[in-house]
Enzyme design. Structure first.
Site, short mmCIF file in Angstrom:
data_model
loop_
_atom_site.label_atom_id
_atom_site.label_comp_id
_atom_site.label_asym_id
_atom_site.label_seq_id
_atom_site.Cartn_x
_atom_site.Cartn_y
_atom_site.Cartn_z
N CYS A 31 -51.09 -22.37 3.54
CA CYS A 31 -50.82 -22.30 2.76
C CYS A 31 -49.50 -22.73 2.56
CB CYS A 31 -50.76 -20.98 3.23
SG CYS A 31 -51.88 -20.19 3.14
N TYR A 61 -56.44 -23.50 1.26
CA TYR A 61 -57.39 -22.89 0.38
C TYR A 61 -58.09 -23.34 -0.60
CZ TYR A 61 -60.44 -18.92 -1.20
OH TYR A 61 -61.71 -18.27 -1.13
N TYR A 169 -65.26 -24.91 4.88
CA TYR A 169 -64.63 -24.00 5.13
C TYR A 169 -65.33 -22.17 5.90
CZ TYR A 169 -59.71 -22.40 7.14
OH TYR A 169 -58.67 -22.18 7.68
N HIS A 172 -61.40 -18.21 9.99
CA HIS A 172 -59.88 -17.26 9.24
C HIS A 172 -61.93 -16.04 8.47
CE1 HIS A 172 -57.49 -20.22 9.54
NE2 HIS A 172 -56.72 -19.12 10.15
N ASP A 265 -53.77 -16.35 15.68
CA ASP A 265 -54.37 -17.64 15.68
C ASP A 265 -52.48 -18.25 15.56
OD1 ASP A 265 -55.54 -20.00 15.54
OD2 ASP A 265 -56.20 -19.93 13.85
N ARG A 297 -49.20 -25.04 17.66
CA ARG A 297 -48.03 -25.00 17.72
C ARG A 297 -47.69 -26.31 18.95
NH1 ARG A 297 -46.47 -20.32 18.65
NH2 ARG A 297 -44.68 -20.81 20.02
N CYS A 343 -40.46 -26.78 15.73
CA CYS A 343 -40.52 -25.10 15.47
C CYS A 343 -40.51 -24.05 15.99
CB CYS A 343 -42.07 -25.45 14.65
SG CYS A 343 -43.50 -23.03 14.40
N CYS A 361 -39.23 -22.94 5.29
CA CYS A 361 -38.72 -23.02 6.99
C CYS A 361 -37.38 -22.68 7.37
CB CYS A 361 -39.13 -24.22 7.11
SG CYS A 361 -39.49 -25.12 9.21
N MET A 464 -9.35 -19.77 12.26
CA MET A 464 -8.49 -20.50 11.15
C MET A 464 -8.40 -19.45 10.10
SD MET A 464 -9.96 -24.05 10.34
CE MET A 464 -8.49 -24.82 10.44
P1 ADP Z 1 -24.40 -18.37 9.11
O1 ADP Z 1 -25.46 -17.68 9.54
O2 ADP Z 1 -23.66 -18.23 7.70
O3 ADP Z 1 -24.08 -19.22 9.69
P2 ADP Z 1 -22.91 -17.27 11.56
O4 ADP Z 1 -22.82 -15.06 11.45
O5 ADP Z 1 -23.51 -17.39 12.31
O6 ADP Z 1 -22.89 -16.92 9.89
O7 ADP Z 1 -21.31 -17.96 11.99
C1 ADP Z 1 -21.02 -17.75 11.80
C2 ADP Z 1 -19.31 -18.05 12.71
O8 ADP Z 1 -18.29 -18.45 11.73
C3 ADP Z 1 -19.05 -18.25 13.48
O9 ADP Z 1 -19.67 -18.60 14.60
C4 ADP Z 1 -18.07 -17.77 13.58
O10 ADP Z 1 -17.31 -17.28 14.82
C5 ADP Z 1 -17.47 -18.34 13.11
N1 ADP Z 1 -16.43 -17.58 12.41
C6 ADP Z 1 -16.21 -16.39 11.32
N2 ADP Z 1 -14.65 -16.62 11.19
C7 ADP Z 1 -13.86 -17.61 11.47
C8 ADP Z 1 -12.45 -18.12 11.33
N3 ADP Z 1 -11.29 -17.65 10.68
N4 ADP Z 1 -12.24 -19.60 11.75
C9 ADP Z 1 -13.27 -20.10 12.41
N5 ADP Z 1 -14.33 -19.49 13.08
C10 ADP Z 1 -14.95 -18.58 12.38
FE1 SF4 Z 2 -42.20 -23.04 12.68
FE2 SF4 Z 2 -40.56 -22.81 10.03
FE3 SF4 Z 2 -42.81 -21.68 9.89
FE4 SF4 Z 2 -40.73 -20.89 11.12
S1 SF4 Z 2 -40.96 -20.95 9.89
S2 SF4 Z 2 -42.81 -21.11 12.45
S3 SF4 Z 2 -39.83 -23.16 11.80
S4 SF4 Z 2 -42.65 -24.29 10.60
#
Ligand code: ADP
Ligand code: SF4
Length: 688
Positions: A31, A61, A169, A172, A265, A297, A343, A361, A464
């Site tokens: 799908c 489908y 088919y 499913h 499945d 998979r 995947c 995905c 930072m």
């Molecule tokens: P997203 O899902 O949006 O990518 P995440 O929460 O997985 O977000 O990742 C955010 C990342 O940013 C974390 O690894 C965190 O350590 C980093 N981070 C947050 N604030 C700062 C900052 N001020 N300087 C450097 N890294 C930062």
């Molecule tokens: Fe795999 Fe992408 Fe489907 Fe997740 S979304 S099961 S990574 S194909």
């Protein structure tokens, strides 16, 4: 690098009826949410797989009769010449890249809701569907003949549209599978009772379709070879059916289970290992010498080669593996195994394609965007502003994806900086939740790709602030600082924090505190309060239960992990938690946390109290937008933000966002996406 000789076998051609597959990689029907309504998206999504080396690509489908209208789900139809013209784009695209095109002609029988045509769904017997709860019409002989005839008409149109493989088919637990199964078929005429009677309609359909198009097209038959719940046939009958119909079939496409048990499945990785269906599908060779394709998979070429060498299947089928990486065959052929974007088995593609009506995905940000945004998974244009330096702050999934795409677009220098000692953000620790180890591929693949980009530098252990960013002197800044879980219980039910919730206290915990800081509850009895309904609440509950706590998972949603129903994980997950001994309550809003317990109210207004020693808050996440706002306040111009620090999102959407910004970093206003192509009836046969 070249192909490993152990994988040569995967590149042998295979004859199916009048057609030849150029190798053993086969994209089984899956799908997309495109159907015939988004014909250009449909064709472009299949085209990129054909280009990536899959010897055949199939539609989803595709219904043959108007009483098999699958709305509210979107599926293809082959009802008239208008449908023919839309679907003809698929074989056209496949042939351009040397692949065959298959069409999944089918009829949903008892399961179709027929919201559009308002016709009663026809079924072997008048028993409500176990999938949609619709009570169908018991088919008269006249209905059976009409549907066989519709199948032939649709097959002829498919041949005329250019399709090479035509499915009859019944997998499913669609109509032909319903006829075969005593669970659905309780007839006492010549279509019920013995296996030969239950197989009659399927065999009549196969024979009629073969007569009509068998010399031009390969005839494929998809069958659930064994029930894994109660709704199908057992393996012995599955093999017997293959023997009965074998003379009419050019390709056997085999899987397990019914539509209601699709989760077994299209198994999520939290419960099913790669290739687990082989226990049943690996037995089909006993019943036929014809080519067989199966799924599992599968992403590892050694395993694929082993399966073919063992003789159980001739073709390696895939849906999710080629959604995540449409170029698996090419990468195997070129010996680039490490570049395969494997995947993770999260099934977000199913939620997006079925429930949300446009496939996407988690691993592959370009899936579903091939036509509407023109994104190719392997091709990136040099940016018009490639002479710029970009600083990406935050190396979570969004920041990593953004840096990869910026790197591929040839930016002079990309600095990817993170406060933590390792890159990955939330993808560093989500895979440590019970059952989610395969999700670690999100981080692993991105780390591997970043390492290959000479223009991307990674700096960890560096937090930072606005001054540090300014001092870095990059012309473009991307903030990707994520969104931690609320430490005060902020939630959408009471529209505020939960009184008494304060994660600086010993007995209140957030997921990050548990997973990153090692904070543990001060006592034995724990309430996990979940307002999200996705994987984190269940993950916290299972993890802490596994460490010996007595856990009650309380959710404001109708049921625990309700969103997981869309990823086919929900029923299995609730059963799993139940069997472990995790207590669960749905439709409960916590209104206060007090020493020794929580209290709240159910959706129906009944008060409740639970005694506990600690509470884990999984209420919602809150974007960490401080750095971004400081930079904007300081008047820096080319400052953008991506991922969860814009708004907390699904991993798939956070990664997409990072990808999107980098694809459009040289657009007039990168902060907002460029307009995408929308497929509208008046223009549906013109490309844009
Ligand atoms: P997203 O899902 O949006 O990518 P995440 O929460 O997985 O977000 O990742 C955010 C990342 O940013 C974390 O690894 C965190 O350590 C980093 N981070 C947050 N604030 C700062 C900052 N001020 N300087 C450097 N890294 C930062
Ligand atoms: Fe795999 Fe992408 Fe489907 Fe997740 S979304 S099961 S990574 S194909």
């Amino acid at each position: 690098m070249g192909r490993d000789p152990r994988h040569d076998i995967l590149f042998e051609p295979v004859q199916i009826g009048p057609k030849t597959l150029r190798n053993r990689f086969y994209q089984v029907p899956h799908c997309t949410g495109f159907g015939v309504e988004k014909p250009w998206s449909q064709a472009a999504h299949r085209a990129v797989k054909a280009e990536g080396g899959w010897a055949a690509v199939c539609t989803e489908y595709c219904t043959v009769s108007i009483d098999a209208d699958e709305t509210p789900f979107i599926s293809a139809r082959m009802w008239d010449d208008h449908d023919l013209a839309h679907l003809a784009l698929v074989p056209e695209a496949a042939h351009r890249h040397g692949s065959l095109a298959g069409i999944e002609l089918s009829h949903s029988g008892a399961h179709g809701e027929n919201c559009e045509t308002r016709l009663p769904p026809p079924a072997p017997s008048q028993i409500a569907s176990d999938f949609s709860n619709i009570t169908p019409k018991r088919m008269e002989k006249w209905d059976i003949d009409r549907i066989v005839s519709d199948w032939v008409t649709a097959a002829v149109r498919s041949r005329d549209a250019g399709f090479d493989i035509v499915y009859v088919y019944g997998g499913h637990s669609y109509l032909l599978g319903q006829m075969l199964s005593p669970f659905y078929n309780q007839r006492d005429d010549e279509y019920g009772g013995s296996l030969a009677n239950r197989a009659r309609m399927w065999i009549e359909t196969l024979a009629a379709v073969r007569d009509a198009v068998g010399s031009d097209c390969a005839i494929a038959c998809r069958v659930a070879i064994s029930a894994v719940g109660g709704a199908g046939i057992d393996l012995a009958e599955g093999l017997e059916f293959v023997r009965l119909a074998d003379h009419l079939v050019d390709l056997w496409d085999v899987h397990i289970g019914s539509i209601e048990e699709w989760s077994k499945d299209s198994g999520p990785s939290r419960f099913f290992a790669e290739g687990w269906q082989l226990e049943w599908t690996g037995k089909v060779r006993e019943a036929t010498a014809k080519p067989i394709v199966g799924v599992g998979r599968l992403t590892t070429p050694d395993r694929m080669a082993e399966i073919v060498e063992s003789g159980v299947w001739d073709l390696i089928g895939a849906a999710r593996p080629n959604i995540a990486d449409p170029w698996i065959p090419r990468k195997i052929d070129e010996g680039r195994i490490g570049d395969i974007r494997e995947c993770i088995g999260c099934n977000m593609c199913i939620s997006k394609g079925d429930n949300r009506r446009h496939i996407a995905c988690t691993q592959n940000a370009t899936a579903g965007e091939e036509h509407r945004r023109g994104w190719h998974p392997e091709r990136f244009e040099r940016a018009a502003n490639a002479d710029s330096e970009v600083l990406v702050v935050g190396a979570g999934p969004a920041g990593m994806e953004c840096a990869i795409v910026l790197g591929r677009r040839g930016m002079r220098r990309v600095r990817l900086v993170d406060a933590a000692e390792e890159v990955g953000g939330i993808t560093r620790w989500i895979p440590r939740l019970p059952g989610l180890a395969e999700w670690g591929r999100l981080r692993e693949w991105r780390v591997g790709q970043l390492a290959q980009l000479p223009n991307v530098e990674i700096e960890t252990g560096m937090r930072m602030d606005a001054d540090a960013v300014r001092a870095a002197g990059a012309g473009i800044v991307v903030v990707a600082t994520g969104a931690p879980w609320a430490a005060d219980g902020l939630n959408g039910v009471t529209r505020g924090p939960v009184p008494g919730a304060d994660a600086s206290l010993a007995h209140i915990l957030t997921p990050e505190q548990v997973m990153l800081a090692g904070k543990r509850p001060p006592g034995q009895r724990i309430v996990v309060y979940d307002c999200e309904g996705y994987f984190m609440g269940a993950g916290m509950a299972e993890l802490l239960h596994g460490e010996g706590h007595s856990v009650e998972l309380v959710t404001s949603c109708e049921k625990v992990a309700s969103f997981c129903d869309e990823t086919l994980e929900g029923p299995l997950l609730r059963r799993h938690l139940h069997d472990l001994g995790v207590a669960m309550r749905g439709e409960c809003a916590v209104s206060a946390i007090e020493p020794g317990g929580v209290r709240g109210e159910t959706t129906l207004g009944d008060a409740f109290e639970i005694e506990c020693d600690a509470v884990v808050l999984v209420t919602q996440r809150v974007s960490d937008e401080r750095l971004f706002l400081d930079l904007r306040g300081a008047g820096l111009s080319a400052v953008y933000r991506v991922g969860d620090c814009v708004a907390p999102r699904l991993l798939a959407d956070a990664i997409w966002d990072g990808h999107r910004l980098a694809r459009e970093i040289d657009a007039p206003e990168p902060a907002m996406p460029l307009a995408h192509h929308r497929e509208r009836p008046a223009q549906s046969l013109s490309p844009a």
